[in-house]
Scaffold this active site. Sequence first.
Site, mmCIF file in Angstrom:
data_model
loop_
_atom_site.group_PDB
_atom_site.id
_atom_site.type_symbol
_atom_site.label_atom_id
_atom_site.label_comp_id
_atom_site.label_asym_id
_atom_site.label_seq_id
_atom_site.Cartn_x
_atom_site.Cartn_y
_atom_site.Cartn_z
ATOM 1 N NE ARG A 23 38.687 -30.382 53.964
ATOM 2 C CZ ARG A 23 38.034 -30.391 55.127
ATOM 3 N NH1 ARG A 23 37.949 -31.481 55.843
ATOM 4 N NH2 ARG A 23 37.495 -29.303 55.570
ATOM 5 N NE ARG A 27 42.187 -34.894 58.722
ATOM 6 C CZ ARG A 27 41.135 -34.467 59.414
ATOM 7 N NH1 ARG A 27 41.165 -34.456 60.717
ATOM 8 N NH2 ARG A 27 40.046 -34.064 58.790
ATOM 9 N NE ARG A 36 47.838 -31.596 59.757
ATOM 10 C CZ ARG A 36 47.949 -31.488 61.076
ATOM 11 N NH1 ARG A 36 49.132 -31.257 61.608
ATOM 12 N NH2 ARG A 36 46.913 -31.591 61.862
ATOM 13 C CG ASP A 72 40.431 -24.424 56.182
ATOM 14 O OD1 ASP A 72 40.301 -25.661 56.170
ATOM 15 O OD2 ASP A 72 39.567 -23.666 56.641
ATOM 16 C CE1 TYR A 149 33.564 -23.820 60.533
ATOM 17 C CE2 TYR A 149 32.638 -23.076 58.447
ATOM 18 C CZ TYR A 149 33.034 -24.101 59.287
ATOM 19 O OH TYR A 149 32.893 -25.391 58.888
HETATM 20 O O1 CP3 Z 1 39.812 -29.910 49.106
HETATM 21 C C1 CP3 Z 1 41.029 -29.856 49.332
HETATM 22 O O2 CP3 Z 1 41.751 -30.866 49.356
HETATM 23 C C2 CP3 Z 1 41.712 -28.499 49.451
HETATM 24 C C3 CP3 Z 1 41.976 -28.041 50.762
HETATM 25 C C4 CP3 Z 1 40.798 -27.677 51.658
HETATM 26 C C5 CP3 Z 1 40.827 -27.865 53.066
HETATM 27 N N1 CP3 Z 1 39.704 -27.313 53.586
HETATM 28 C C6 CP3 Z 1 41.929 -28.497 53.801
HETATM 29 C C7 CP3 Z 1 41.697 -28.949 55.192
HETATM 30 C C8 CP3 Z 1 39.588 -27.065 51.358
HETATM 31 C C9 CP3 Z 1 39.014 -26.692 50.003
HETATM 32 C C10 CP3 Z 1 38.916 -26.833 52.586
HETATM 33 C C11 CP3 Z 1 37.635 -26.149 52.657
HETATM 34 C C12 CP3 Z 1 36.942 -26.059 53.936
HETATM 35 N N2 CP3 Z 1 37.474 -25.879 55.183
HETATM 36 C C13 CP3 Z 1 35.531 -26.057 54.072
HETATM 37 C C14 CP3 Z 1 34.552 -26.145 52.929
HETATM 38 C C15 CP3 Z 1 34.404 -27.531 52.426
HETATM 39 C C16 CP3 Z 1 33.816 -28.510 53.412
HETATM 40 O O3 CP3 Z 1 34.554 -29.360 53.883
HETATM 41 O O4 CP3 Z 1 32.627 -28.387 53.683
HETATM 42 C C17 CP3 Z 1 35.243 -25.923 55.422
HETATM 43 C C18 CP3 Z 1 33.853 -25.880 56.034
HETATM 44 C C19 CP3 Z 1 36.477 -25.797 56.123
HETATM 45 C C20 CP3 Z 1 36.677 -25.576 57.564
HETATM 46 C C21 CP3 Z 1 37.447 -26.656 58.181
HETATM 47 N N3 CP3 Z 1 38.784 -26.899 57.952
HETATM 48 C C22 CP3 Z 1 36.992 -27.620 59.109
HETATM 49 C C23 CP3 Z 1 35.566 -27.731 59.615
HETATM 50 C C24 CP3 Z 1 38.087 -28.415 59.452
HETATM 51 C C25 CP3 Z 1 38.149 -29.481 60.505
HETATM 52 C C26 CP3 Z 1 37.349 -30.674 60.123
HETATM 53 C C27 CP3 Z 1 38.245 -31.760 59.638
HETATM 54 O O5 CP3 Z 1 37.976 -32.335 58.576
HETATM 55 O O6 CP3 Z 1 39.206 -32.036 60.353
HETATM 56 C C28 CP3 Z 1 39.191 -27.991 58.680
HETATM 57 C C29 CP3 Z 1 40.552 -28.557 58.673
HETATM 58 C C30 CP3 Z 1 41.105 -28.994 57.367
HETATM 59 N N4 CP3 Z 1 41.020 -28.281 56.185
HETATM 60 C C31 CP3 Z 1 41.857 -30.173 57.118
HETATM 61 C C32 CP3 Z 1 42.228 -30.148 55.773
HETATM 62 C C33 CP3 Z 1 43.077 -31.150 55.035
HETATM 63 C C34 CP3 Z 1 42.253 -31.194 58.156
HETATM 64 C C35 CP3 Z 1 43.391 -30.604 58.936
HETATM 65 C C36 CP3 Z 1 44.410 -31.626 59.430
HETATM 66 O O7 CP3 Z 1 45.308 -32.023 58.659
HETATM 67 O O8 CP3 Z 1 44.338 -31.979 60.627
#
Ligand code: CP3
Length: 339
Positions: A23, A27, A36, A72, A149
């Site tokens: 990540r 944010r 964003r 994502d 999911y």
């Molecule tokens: O790692 C990185 O920087 C690359 C981008 C990336 C994102 N999600 C961007 C993201 C990657 C590799 C993921 C993987 C992902 N997404 C996983 C596996 C890794 C982990 O975190 O366990 C999972 C389970 C998801 C599903 C997901 N996406 C969730 C549960 C959420 C909401 C939770 C949260 O942190 O807000 C997201 C949203 C998400 N994916 C964001 C980002 C940057 C936040 C979105 C925003 O900008 O509001």
Amino acid sequence: MNNLYLKAVRGESLKISPVWMMRQAGRYLPEYLDVRKKHEFLEVCSIPELACEVTLQPIRRFKFDAAILFSDILVPLVPMGINLSFGKGHGPQIANPVRSTRDIQNLKNFEPREELGFVLDAIRMIRAELPTDVALIGFTGAPFTLATYLIEGGKPNPFANTKRLMYTEPEAFASLLNFLGTIMADYLHAMVEAGADAVQVFDTWAGILPEREFRNVNLPVLQQIFQHLNSLKIPSTYFALGSSHLLNSIKETGCSVIGLDWRLPIPETRKIIGNDVAVQGNLDPTVLLADEATIRRETRQIVVAGREKGGHIFNLGHGILPMTPISSVEIMLDEIRKA
Ligand code: CP3
């Protein structure tokens, strides 16, 4: 070949461990929040210029050794016919969850090179702009985690629907994992064609499985994915949160790097997995909310442990938390690189 990430993946011992953060485009970065303000999350994922821009943000700021594609794990569910949204503050939501054999049969098969062409365009753009000594990592979710999911319809907690389907309709569950596994392997293949130097498979929720179930239900489909990637000679990382009890099985997936969360120190992990596979990790992301001395001490321990057998990529044990101060990342990097 001056790419430290790719060297460490091959097991080399390096003076300074390569580093990136899960990540890392997110944010905690003011420049990400600026993007964003103008664009919804899924919009950033689907417009290659925006995905490229935010992927590069943390590289410009911190000179990480690897960039990870901004997308994502849930994006490929959309062309399957899934109605996905990210609401403010409550994470992903799926309006039409998958609960029955009929629902599973109704999922659409698709060609990633067509339906997810925007992701592949982003990869081509990013690779063209990245310096050659920075690796580009493509990724997907693992079939089991994607299934949680799909079945729960959002953040999977407490996984009751998933496990019920797994225990009561094992054949339907297996067919779902195989369906997802085939598409993900092809999608990863397409990412490699587009220019990804390595890939990571996120199996965030595999740790909810007992080892026996992991072996029976999850391992076969993971082995197929990693076998496919190995035939392409592309390095691959497998990451599962809370999976210390699964390490014996994870060793058998065929991945080139095992991603570790913070629960088990690297030397303890090495006793189980041996030295033939590289490791990635494993600073607890909450350490970056602590004071400088704590960040330096915890970072140091991992650097020293990682150097012992080589084949170490420094990372966090899970994604960086949105409230993390930029200065904490700088301290962590200084501690890793000052050697
Ligand atoms: O790692 C990185 O920087 C690359 C981008 C990336 C994102 N999600 C961007 C993201 C990657 C590799 C993921 C993987 C992902 N997404 C996983 C596996 C890794 C982990 O975190 O366990 C999972 C389970 C998801 C599903 C997901 N996406 C969730 C549960 C959420 C909401 C939770 C949260 O942190 O807000 C997201 C949203 C998400 N994916 C964001 C980002 C940057 C936040 C979105 C925003 O900008 O509001």
